[in-house]
Design a protein around this motif. Structure first.
Motif, PDB file in Angstrom:
ATOM      1  N   SER A   1       0.849  -1.186   0.000  1.00  0.00           N
ATOM      2  CA  SER A   1       0.000   0.000   0.000  1.00  0.00           C
ATOM      3  C   SER A   1       0.889   1.241   0.000  1.00  0.00           C
ATOM      4  CB  SER A   1      -0.903   0.008   1.234  1.00  0.00           C
ATOM      5  OG  SER A   1      -0.140   0.216   2.413  1.00  0.00           O
ATOM      6  N   ARG A   2       0.364   2.323  -0.528  1.00  0.00           N
ATOM      7  CA  ARG A   2       1.142   3.558  -0.571  1.00  0.00           C
ATOM      8  C   ARG A   2       1.546   3.999   0.824  1.00  0.00           C
ATOM      9  NH1 ARG A   2      -0.492   8.465   0.348  1.00  0.00           N
ATOM     10  NH2 ARG A   2      -2.699   7.879   0.147  1.00  0.00           N
ATOM     11  N   GLU A   3       0.650   3.782   1.795  1.00  0.00           N
ATOM     12  CA  GLU A   3       0.961   4.183   3.169  1.00  0.00           C
ATOM     13  C   GLU A   3       2.110   3.357   3.737  1.00  0.00           C
ATOM     14  OE1 GLU A   3      -3.221   5.246   2.200  1.00  0.00           O
ATOM     15  OE2 GLU A   3      -1.980   3.462   1.979  1.00  0.00           O
ATOM     16  N   GLN A   4       2.067   2.041   3.493  1.00  0.00           N
ATOM     17  CA  GLN A   4       3.130   1.184   3.994  1.00  0.00           C
ATOM     18  C   GLN A   4       4.454   1.487   3.306  1.00  0.00           C
ATOM     19  OE1 GLN A   4       3.219  -1.173   6.526  1.00  0.00           O
ATOM     20  NE2 GLN A   4       5.400  -1.053   6.091  1.00  0.00           N
ATOM     21  N   PHE A   5       4.367   1.737   2.006  1.00  0.00           N
ATOM     22  CA  PHE A   5       5.583   2.026   1.244  1.00  0.00           C
ATOM     23  C   PHE A   5       6.287   3.266   1.776  1.00  0.00           C
ATOM     24  CE2 PHE A   5       7.924   3.798  -2.394  1.00  0.00           C
ATOM     25  CZ  PHE A   5       8.647   2.682  -2.809  1.00  0.00           C
TER      26      PHE A   5
END
Length: 281
Positions: A92-96
Motif C-alpha cells: 500500500s502507498r501508506e506502507q511504502f
C-alpha cells in the motif's frame, strides 16, 4: 550518481529503475562464490559462448637454448543459457512510505533471490527437450564423481577429495543441506563416546571439513552434499534490477516493487566435482 546498495532511499522511489552489482549485493550466493563467471546476457533466446582451453599434460623440461616443442592447445567452448529470476511485491502507498520499509524490502528480496539462485545451481531438475534452461543443478548433472554415503566416519569423503584432486581439481567448498550438516556434527570419535569427531562439546557448530570450507544450504536435497571446484563451473549472471511503480496498482493506491536477476551455468569438467550423501542421524 552511483548507487551500490539496494537499500539507498533513492533506489525505492516510484517509477525508477536501478541496477546493482550482483557480486556485491548477492555475494552470499553460491553462483557468485562457487562458480567462474563467464559474462552477462539478457534474454531467454540468446546464449553465451565461453571459450576455454582443456588442460593438457604437455609441459616438459627443455635444455638451455634448445627449441621448445610447439603444442596445439585443445580449444573448446561452452554454451550457457540463462533464465530470469523475479520477485514482485505489492505494498500500500501508506506502507511504502513508512520509515524502514526500503531496508526491510531490500533484505527480503535479497534473501529470496539468493535462495532461488542457489536452488538453480544445486538442485534444479534438468529441462525437458527442446527446452534448454533452466539448466540442471549439480546434483542432477551427470558425470560428477560419486563419493557414496558417509555413515560412521569421514573415509568416503576423504576418498572423494583425493579422487577429485587426482582429477586435477582444486576443491574449494563443500555444500551440504542442514540435515547432512547435523548428521556430520553428531559423528563421534568412537562407539559410546560423547566427544564429537568434528567438534568438541563446547565448540560452536561450525567447522571446515578436511580443510575445505563448508556451506550449509537448504537448496540441497535432504542428507546430500557436493564438493565444488569453481573452475569446473562456468556461470553467467546479470546485474540485479530493482524497479518501482505507483501506476501498476493505481486503482488500489498501492506501489509495485519488482526485482529481477538472470542466471545460468554449465559444468565443463564434471570429473572435478563430487557428490555424496550422509546417513540421517
Amino acid at each position: 550518481m552511483a548507487v551500490n546498495t539496494p537499500d539507498v532511499a533513492s533506489g525505492w522511489r516510484p517509477d525508477q529503475i536501478h541496477y546493482f552489482d550482483a557480486d556485491k549485493i548477492l555475494g552470499e550466493s553460491l553462483y557468485v562464490s562457487a562458480t567462474t563467471k563467464g559474462g552477462e546476457i539478457q534474454g531467454d533466446a540468446p546464449s553465451l559462448l565461453v571459450p576455454y582451453v582443456d588442460d593438457a599434460d604437455s609441459a616438459a623440461f627443455v635444455a638451455e637454448g634448445a627449441e621448445i616443442t610447439e603444442d596445439d592447445p585443445d580449444l573448446d567452448q561452452v554454451q550457457v543459457f540463462t533464465r530470469k529470476i523475479a520477485r514482485l511485491v505489492k505494498l500500500s502507498r501508506e506502507q511504502f512510505g513508512q520509515d524502514g520499509t526500503a531496508a526491510n524490502i531490500s533484505a527480503s528480496v535479497k534473501n529470496d533471490l539468493i535462495r532461488k539462485m542457489d536452488r538453480a545451481l544445486l538442485s534444479q531438475v534438468a529441462p525437458t527437450a527442446p527446452a534448454v534452461a533452466p539448466v540442471a543443478g549439480l546434483v542432477n548433472t551427470t558425470g560428477l564423481v560419486n563419493g557414496g554415503e558417509i555413515t560412521t566416519d569421514l573415509d568416503p569423503l576423504i576418498d572423494l577429495l583425493v579422487q577429485l584432486q587426482a582429477n586435477d581439481a582444486a576443491p574449494r567448498v563443500i555444500v551440504v543441506d542442514p540435515l547432512a550438516f547435523g548428521a556430520l556434527a553428531k559423528l563421534r570419535k568412537g562407539e559410546g563416546s560423547n566427544e564429537g569427531l568434528l567438534t568438541g562439546a563446547n565448540d560452536a557448530l561450525t567447522f571446515p571439513l578436511l580443510g575445505t570450507q563448508v556451506s550449509v544450504s537448504s537448496a540441497m536435497p535432504a542428507s546430500a552434499g557436493v564438493v565444488i571446484d569453481p573452475a569446473a563451473i562456468i556461470s553467467a549472471y546479470s546485474q540485479v534490477e530493482i524497479a518501482t511503480s505507483d501506476q501498476a496498482y493505481f486503482t488500489s493506491d498501492s506501489v509495485a516493487v519488482r526485482a529481477t536477476v538472470r542466471v545460468g551455468h554449465k559444468v565443463v569438467r564434471p570429473a572435478r566435482l563430487g557428490k555424496f550423501t550422509v546417513e540421517a542421524a
